[in-house]
Scaffold this active site. Structure first.
Site, PDB file in Angstrom:
ATOM      1  N   ASP A  21      86.098   3.047  26.699  1.00 45.49           N
ATOM      2  CA  ASP A  21      85.251   4.229  26.860  1.00 45.49           C
ATOM      3  C   ASP A  21      83.785   3.796  27.001  1.00 45.49           C
ATOM      4  OD1 ASP A  21      84.151   6.977  26.472  1.00 45.49           O
ATOM      5  OD2 ASP A  21      86.201   7.386  25.823  1.00 45.49           O
ATOM      6  N   SER A  72      84.040  11.974  29.274  1.00 49.99           N
ATOM      7  CA  SER A  72      85.408  11.670  28.839  1.00 49.99           C
ATOM      8  C   SER A  72      86.410  12.714  29.298  1.00 49.99           C
ATOM      9  CB  SER A  72      85.478  11.593  27.320  1.00 49.99           C
ATOM     10  OG  SER A  72      84.775  10.489  26.856  1.00 49.99           O
ATOM     11  N   HIS A 137      79.092  19.431  28.441  1.00 50.13           N
ATOM     12  CA  HIS A 137      79.723  20.494  27.657  1.00 50.13           C
ATOM     13  C   HIS A 137      79.241  21.873  28.096  1.00 50.13           C
ATOM     14  CE1 HIS A 137      81.510  17.874  24.503  1.00 50.13           C
ATOM     15  NE2 HIS A 137      80.501  17.089  24.816  1.00 50.13           N
ATOM     16  N   ARG A 167      71.991  13.736  23.825  1.00 44.34           N
ATOM     17  CA  ARG A 167      73.122  12.822  23.980  1.00 44.34           C
ATOM     18  C   ARG A 167      73.604  12.815  25.436  1.00 44.34           C
ATOM     19  NH1 ARG A 167      76.796  10.847  19.979  1.00 44.34           N
ATOM     20  NH2 ARG A 167      78.983  10.701  20.624  1.00 44.34           N
ATOM     21  N   ASP A 168      73.438  13.949  26.111  1.00 43.98           N
ATOM     22  CA  ASP A 168      73.740  14.009  27.545  1.00 43.98           C
ATOM     23  C   ASP A 168      72.448  14.059  28.353  1.00 43.98           C
ATOM     24  OD1 ASP A 168      76.428  14.161  26.865  1.00 43.98           O
ATOM     25  OD2 ASP A 168      76.368  16.342  26.711  1.00 43.98           O
ATOM     26  N   ARG A 210      84.745  17.220  16.640  1.00 45.23           N
ATOM     27  CA  ARG A 210      85.957  17.280  17.470  1.00 45.23           C
ATOM     28  C   ARG A 210      87.112  16.578  16.775  1.00 45.23           C
ATOM     29  NH1 ARG A 210      83.930  13.547  22.445  1.00 45.23           N
ATOM     30  NH2 ARG A 210      83.565  11.629  21.308  1.00 45.23           N
ATOM     31  N   ARG A 282      83.411  22.824  27.887  1.00 52.77           N
ATOM     32  CA  ARG A 282      84.328  21.741  27.528  1.00 52.77           C
ATOM     33  C   ARG A 282      84.948  22.000  26.157  1.00 52.77           C
ATOM     34  NH1 ARG A 282      83.090  15.199  27.531  1.00 52.77           N
ATOM     35  NH2 ARG A 282      84.005  14.849  25.474  1.00 52.77           N
ATOM     36  N   GLY A 283      86.205  21.622  26.011  1.00 54.16           N
ATOM     37  CA  GLY A 283      86.967  22.073  24.866  1.00 54.16           C
ATOM     38  C   GLY A 283      86.904  21.256  23.598  1.00 54.16           C
ATOM     39  N   ASP A 284      86.804  19.925  23.694  1.00 52.34           N
ATOM     40  CA  ASP A 284      87.055  19.123  22.484  1.00 52.34           C
ATOM     41  C   ASP A 284      86.161  19.530  21.322  1.00 52.34           C
ATOM     42  OD1 ASP A 284      84.873  18.010  23.855  1.00 52.34           O
ATOM     43  OD2 ASP A 284      85.384  15.935  23.418  1.00 52.34           O
ATOM     44  N   LYS A 358      88.384   9.525  19.754  1.00 53.58           N
ATOM     45  CA  LYS A 358      88.864   9.508  21.141  1.00 53.58           C
ATOM     46  C   LYS A 358      90.352   9.826  21.221  1.00 53.58           C
ATOM     47  CE  LYS A 358      84.854   8.217  22.790  1.00 53.58           C
ATOM     48  NZ  LYS A 358      84.067   9.008  23.744  1.00 53.58           N
ATOM     49  N   ASP A 424      81.199   3.616  24.199  1.00 57.49           N
ATOM     50  CA  ASP A 424      80.665   4.968  24.338  1.00 57.49           C
ATOM     51  C   ASP A 424      80.014   5.470  23.054  1.00 57.49           C
ATOM     52  OD1 ASP A 424      80.438   7.508  25.859  1.00 57.49           O
ATOM     53  OD2 ASP A 424      81.545   8.201  24.105  1.00 57.49           O
ATOM     54  N   HIS A 428      76.009   5.935  22.642  1.00 56.99           N
ATOM     55  CA  HIS A 428      75.328   7.217  22.414  1.00 56.99           C
ATOM     56  C   HIS A 428      74.265   7.131  21.315  1.00 56.99           C
ATOM     57  CE1 HIS A 428      77.384   9.971  25.059  1.00 56.99           C
ATOM     58  NE2 HIS A 428      78.574   9.709  24.566  1.00 56.99           N
ATOM     59  N   ASP A 465      86.375   5.234  31.484  1.00 58.97           N
ATOM     60  CA  ASP A 465      86.325   6.619  31.954  1.00 58.97           C
ATOM     61  C   ASP A 465      84.969   6.979  32.546  1.00 58.97           C
ATOM     62  OD1 ASP A 465      85.205   6.315  29.405  1.00 58.97           O
ATOM     63  OD2 ASP A 465      85.805   8.312  28.740  1.00 58.97           O
ATOM     64  N   HIS A 466      83.936   6.221  32.225  1.00 56.61           N
ATOM     65  CA  HIS A 466      82.563   6.456  32.725  1.00 56.61           C
ATOM     66  C   HIS A 466      81.692   5.405  32.075  1.00 56.61           C
ATOM     67  CE1 HIS A 466      81.632   7.924  28.753  1.00 56.61           C
ATOM     68  NE2 HIS A 466      82.723   8.662  28.825  1.00 56.61           N
ATOM     69  N   HIS A 496      75.583   9.105  29.113  1.00 50.61           N
ATOM     70  CA  HIS A 496      76.459   8.386  30.039  1.00 50.61           C
ATOM     71  C   HIS A 496      75.655   7.988  31.282  1.00 50.61           C
ATOM     72  CE1 HIS A 496      80.056  10.848  28.273  1.00 50.61           C
ATOM     73  NE2 HIS A 496      79.582   9.957  27.428  1.00 50.61           N
TER      74      HIS A 496
HETATM   75  O1  LIG Z   1      80.292  12.848  22.709  1.00 56.33           O
HETATM   76  C1  LIG Z   1      80.556  13.678  23.602  1.00 56.33           C
HETATM   77  O2  LIG Z   1      80.923  14.835  23.382  1.00 56.33           O
HETATM   78  C2  LIG Z   1      80.401  13.267  25.057  1.00 56.33           C
HETATM   79  C3  LIG Z   1      78.949  13.352  25.430  1.00 56.33           C
HETATM   80  O3  LIG Z   1      78.501  14.666  25.382  1.00 56.33           O
HETATM   81  O4  LIG Z   1      80.887  11.968  25.250  1.00 56.33           O
HETATM   82  P1  LIG Z   1      82.365  11.734  25.823  1.00 56.33           P
HETATM   83  O5  LIG Z   1      82.444  12.473  27.126  1.00 56.33           O
HETATM   84  O6  LIG Z   1      82.441  10.240  26.037  1.00 56.33           O
HETATM   85  O7  LIG Z   1      83.319  12.212  24.820  1.00 56.33           O
HETATM   86 MN   LIG Z   2      84.189   8.717  27.371  1.00 53.93          MN
HETATM   87 MN   LIG Z   3      80.466   9.699  25.505  1.00 57.31          MN
END
Ligand SMILES: O=C(O)[C@@H](CO)OP(=O)(O)O
Ligand SMILES: [Mn+2]
Ligand SMILES: [Mn+2]
Length: 554
Positions: A21, A72, A137, A167-168, A210, A282-284, A358, A424, A428, A465-466, A496
C-alpha cells in the site's frame, strides 16, 4: 466457471498477489522514502524479474480526472474487479451536475424530515464529513451544492460538522478551506439563511475510524457533533488557530475536536426532528458513524447518551451487503464480476490477509464493497496497533508475513492476497525517516515471504494500489520540484501521489517462459486477468486484458 486456457495449464503452485500500500514509482529521488530506504529484496526484484509500471490514479481507476490521485478504495476495487467503474467522486459530481441527486427519494426524505421536525418545530439539516477537496472521501464542492440546495428548498437552517483533512491535501491547509467557506456561509447568513459550522476536529482523532480499529474516535465524534460537548470556540477558523498555537507542529488530521458556541451554548447539537447527511462518498471511514446513527438499542460500541430521532442519509450506500446506510443520496458503483467471485465459482480456494487498517481493503474493497465472503474464501485479520504509525513503522508486516507463510504452507489455497500497510500509513504521517523504515519493514517481510512461495512452487505478483511513500515532500505546483518552507526545509507531504505503481512477476518456476506485457495504458484493472491466466484460466469477459505472456501462447 471460467474457461480453461487452451495453451497454458497454469502454474503448479499458488499465485500470491502482494499489495504494498502506498508504494509508487517516484519521479525524483528527492523526497522519496522508497529511494532512500535500504531494500535489498525489492532492489533484487526489480533487477532480476519481469516488471512493468501500472497506472493507479485518475481515470485509470474511475476518478473524475487525471488530476485525481489514486486511493485504496478505487485501487483495490480496480484490482479486485478487473474493471474500471466510475467511482463515488465521479458519480456524485455527475448527480449534482445533472440535478438527479435532488430528484432522488433520499434527498426528498431528508428535506421532508427536516421540515417536519419534532415537537411543533422544524428541524435543522446537518452535514457531517471530510472538509477538503481531496476527492478521496469527499469534495467540498459537493458540500457547497448541498448547502445551497438546502437553502433553495426553504429549510430553516443548516449546520456543518467539519472533519479537518491534511491527509488528502497539504498537511496544514485547513484554513485554506475554512476561511472561504466561512465567508460563503456568512454571505448566506447575511441574505437570511441560517448556515453555520457547528463542530469539527481532525479526521484521525474523531468520527472517521475504519474497520473497527478504534471506536473511541467515533465516540468522541458523537460527543462533538451530536451532544455538542467539548472545548468551545467562536468559529472553526478561530479553533484551528488556537489549537495550532497550543499544539505546535500538530497537523490538521491530528487536531483535537472543537465545538462552536455562542454565549456558552453550542450552535448546532443534533436534536430530535433534525436531518443528517454524512457527505463522504467513500465507505470505509463512514460505516461506524453511520451505525451509531442508524442502530437502535442493540448498538453496543459506546454509550451514545442520547439518540436523537433524525432522518439520516449517507452520500452513497457504503456497504451493499449490510445495506448501510438504508438511505443514500447517490447510487454506488454497481461493482460485479470480481475475481473473488469468479475464482470462487471456478472452485479456486482463496486466502486474504492484512492488518486491521487495511483488512477491509483486501476483503471488502477487493470484493467490490461487499463485506461477505465468496465460497472458498478465507480471511485473516491481524489486529493493528492503535498508535501513531510513525512510532511503529514496521506495523504488522511480520505478523502478516507469518500468516501468509502459514497459509501457503497449508497447501489449501491457490490464490492468496495480502496488503502491507506500511508505505501508506506511515507515508500519511509526513515523517520521512519513519517512512523509509516502513519500506524497509516491507522489504524484510518480502525476504521471508518470497522463499515460502518458491518452496510451494508458486509465483507472486508484487504491486501497489497507489503512491504515497514515493513522494514525502510537497511538489511546487509550477516547477514540479520539491517545495520549500520559508526556512529552507522541505514541505512535508502526507497525501497519496499521482505516480504509477510497479507490477513485478516473481517467478522461479516457469524457467523464463512467463513474462509481463507492457500494454499501452495498463493499469490496476489488468491484474485480475493476469492472475486468472497464471492459474490456467481465461479472463472473465468483463475484465481488462491480461498482462501475462507465456512463450507458448504468444
Ligand atoms: O487513510 C485514508 O482514509 C486514505 C486517505 O484519505 O488512505 P487509503 O486510501 O490508502 O486508505
Ligand atoms: Mn492505499
Ligand atoms: Mn492512504
Amino acid at each position: 466457471m471460467l474457461n480453461k486456457l487452451p495453451s497454458f495449464p497454469g502454474i503448479a503452485g499458488p499465485v500470491v498477489v502482494i499489495v504494498m500500500d502506498g508504494y509508487g514509482i517516484p519521479k525524483t529521488e528527492v523526497g522519496s522514502a522508497i529511494a532512500a530506504a535500504r531494500k535489498p529484496t525489492l532492489d533484487a526484484l526489480f533487477a532480476k524479474y519481469a516488471h512493468i509500471s501500472l497506472r493507479a490514479h485518475g481515470t485509470a481507476v474511475g476518478m473524475p480526472s487525471d488530476d485525481d490521485m489514486g486511493n485504496s478504495e478505487v485501487g483495490h476495487n480496480a484490482i479486485g474487479a478487473g474493471q474500471v467503474y466510475a467511482q463515488g467522486a465521479a458519480l456524485v459530481a455527475g448527480a449534482i451536475a445533472s440535478g438527479a441527486i435532488w430528484q432522488g427519494q433520499a434527498w426528498q426524505q431528508i428535506v421532508a424530515g427536516a421540515k417536519a421536525g419534532a415537537n411543533g418545530k422544524s428541524g435543522v439539516l446537518h452535514f457531517i464529513g471530510l472538509f477538503s477537496d481531496g476527492n478521496v472521501h469527499s469534495h467540498i464542492d459537493h458540500l457547497k451544492a448541498l448547502v445551497l440546495r438546502a437553502r433553495d428548498e426553504g429549510l430553516r437552517a443548516v449546520r456543518i460538522h467539519a472533519l479537518l483533512d491534511g491527509r488528502d491535501v497539504p498537511e496544514t491547509s485547513a484554513l485554506d478551506y475554512l476561511e472561504p467557506f466561512e465567508a460563503f456561509l456568512g454571505d448566506l447568513a447575511a441574505a437570511g439563511f441560517d448556515a453555520q459550522i457547528a463542530s469539527g476536529g481532525g479526521r484521525q482523532v474523531i468520527t472517521m475510524d475504519r474497520y473497527d480499529a478504534n471506536w473511541k474516535m467515533v465516540e468522541q465524534g458523537w460527543h462533538t457533533h451530536v451532544l455538542g460537548r467539548g472545548e468551545q470556540f467562536a468559529s472553526a477558523s478561530e479553533a484551528v488557530r488556537a489549537l495550532r498555537q497550543r499544539l505546535p507542529g500538530t497537523i490538521d488530521q491530528d487536531l483535537p475536536p472543537f465545538v462552536i458556541a455562542r454565549d456558552g451554548a453550542p450552535v448546532g447539537t443534533i436534536e430530535d426532528g433534525d436531518a443528517v447527511v454524512f457527505y463522504n462518498f467513500r465507505g470505509d471511514r463512514a460505516i461506524e458513524i453511520t451505525r451509531a446513527f442508524e442502530e437502535g438499542a442493540e448498538f453496543d460500541k459506546f454509550d451514545r447518551v442520547r439518540t436523537p430521532a433524525v432522518t439520516y442519509a449517507g452520500m452513497l450506500q457504503y456497504d451493499g451487503d449490510l445495506k448501510l446506510p438504508k438511505r443514500f443520496l447517490v447510487d454506488p458503483p454497481a461493482i460485479r464480476d470480481t475475481m473473488s467471485e469468479w475464482f470462487s465459482k471456478s472452485g479456486v480456494a482463496q486466502f486474504a490477509c492484512s492488518e486491521t487498517q487495511k483488512f477491509g481493503h483486501v476483503t471488502y474493497f477487493w470484493n467490490g464493497n461487499r463485506s461477505s465472503k465468496f465460497a472458498g474464501e478465507t480471511w485473516q485479520e491481524v489486529p493493528s496497533d492503535v498508535v501513531p504509525f510513525e512510532q511503529r513503522p514496521w506495523m504488522k508486516a511480520a505478523e502478516i508475513t507469518d500468516a501468509m507463510i502459514a497459509a501457503i504452507q497449508s497447501g489449501q489455497y491457490k490464490v492468496l492476497r495480502c496488503n502491507y500497510a506500511n508505505g501508506d500509513m506511515v507515508g500519511h504521517s509526513g515523517h520521512f525517516r519513519a517512512a523509509t523504515m516502513a519500506i524497509e519493514a516491507v522489504d524484510l517481510a518480502l525476504s521471508r515471504l518470497l522463499p515460502a512461495i518458491d518452496a510451494a512452487g508458486g509465483v507472486a505478483l508484487i504491486t501497489a494500489d497507489h503512491g504515497n511513500a514515493d513522494e514525502m515532500f510537497e511538489l511546487d505546483k509550477k516547477t514540479k520540484q520539491p517545495a520549500l518552507n520559508p526556512d529552507g526545509s522541505y514541505k512535508a507531504k502526507t497525501a497519496h501521489t499521482l505516480n504509477p505503481v510497479p507490477l513485478v512477476l516473481y517467478d522461479n518456476v516457469s524457467g523464463g517462459k512467463l513474462g509481463l506485457k507492457a500494454l499501452e495504458g495498463a493499469g490496476l484493472s489488468n491484474i485480475a486477468a493476469t492472475v486468472a491466466n497464471l492459474i490456467g484460466f481465461e479472463k472473465h469477459e468483463a475484465w481488462d486484458e491480461s498482462l501475462l505472456s507465456t512463450s507458448q501462447a504468444d
